[in-house]
Design a protein around this motif. Sequence first.
Motif, short mmCIF file in Angstrom:
data_model
loop_
_atom_site.label_atom_id
_atom_site.label_comp_id
_atom_site.label_asym_id
_atom_site.label_seq_id
_atom_site.Cartn_x
_atom_site.Cartn_y
_atom_site.Cartn_z
N ARG A 153 -4.66 -3.12 -4.87
CA ARG A 153 -4.21 -1.50 -4.97
C ARG A 153 -2.77 -1.23 -4.19
N PRO A 154 -1.51 -1.08 -4.38
CA PRO A 154 -0.83 -0.86 -3.46
C PRO A 154 -0.92 0.54 -2.61
N GLY A 155 -0.74 0.02 -1.60
CA GLY A 155 -0.71 1.62 -0.80
C GLY A 155 -1.92 1.69 -0.20
N VAL A 156 -2.97 1.37 -0.59
CA VAL A 156 -4.27 2.07 -0.17
C VAL A 156 -4.86 1.76 1.03
N ALA A 157 -4.79 -0.21 1.46
CA ALA A 157 -5.53 -0.53 2.46
C ALA A 157 -3.91 -0.33 3.44
N ASP A 158 -2.95 -0.34 3.18
CA ASP A 158 -2.10 0.30 4.19
C ASP A 158 -2.32 1.51 4.96
N ALA A 159 -2.32 2.13 3.71
CA ALA A 159 -3.06 3.48 4.36
C ALA A 159 -4.01 3.65 5.25
N GLU A 160 -5.12 3.00 4.87
CA GLU A 160 -6.25 2.47 6.03
C GLU A 160 -6.07 1.91 6.97
#
Length: 321
Positions: A153-160
């Motif tokens: 999912r684009p950007g989701v795990a990146d942010a977490e």
Amino acid sequence: MIEHRVVHVNGIRLHIAEEGEGPLVVLLHGFPESWRSWRHQFGPLVEAGYRVVAPDQRGYGRSDHPADVAAYSILHLVGDVVGLIRELGEEKAYVVGHDWGAPVAWHTALLRPDLVLGVAGLSVPPPFRGRQPPLVAMEKAFGGRFYWNYFNRPGVADAEFGRDPRTALRKFIYWASGDVPGEIRQPLVDPERGWLAAMPDPGTLPGWFTESDLDALTESFSEGFTGALDWYRNLDRNWELTAPWAGAVVTSPALYVYGDRDPVAAFPGTPELIRKLPDRMPGLLRPPLELTGCGHWTQQERPAEVSAALVDFFRSCPRGA
């Protein structure tokens, strides 16, 4: 002494750590790591007479982080290894990978066996292309909760992971280690809470991973996690790109090593695959090496055993392979 420099390969810059003289050994790290995941292997391999090179792979550490998600396909990653071997002035190399580095190593041997003296994979077994794309398969099996689908999912795990990188890495390293008590479970993620919320946060780190190690790992993600996560976002693309090699097997001399408490070794279908490897892998020089009590971080949790196994394997490979 380990030396560091930047080399230009395959259209990007790769930071590499290198030491020693002799036949080339390329060590490929996984997620979420850096060249330092091999810090314990440099000494023993150099002493045994090898030239050891460990890059920060693309999207990691001090190497380039391409913005295009498609720039992290398996063909790009294998291309980096091919380019690195050539840039280092060598014709062939032993290629070793852990975690995501293992598929890169296996595919290097599959696609360019002419360059590979021997291939070793830690944690992740050799690639046998399934009947359907892996993200599609895991979506069906676990309703989208498998961590591959979460990472996709684009950007989701990146942010977490990016909110508090040091805590994220501490929890992730501990969660996948052999030090966590209890049964091994499939890595499923609550799509609302994220993954880290369910991971235990150790009061103290395992003895094999120090606070200094955590500091260095955290620093290597100063540019964020997107490049590293983009590797997962290519899983289905890789399945499409490797269609010409459907049914092909790795024929180079091979070694597979894994921990019996590694969550990856418990992925759906993986225990069965490991049992069948001696019959399906013509290049396997010995049965899979299982390390009792070892988790996912194979070469860090069991450095002496892994280093010894690698040296024995290299010495058993025909130099003309």
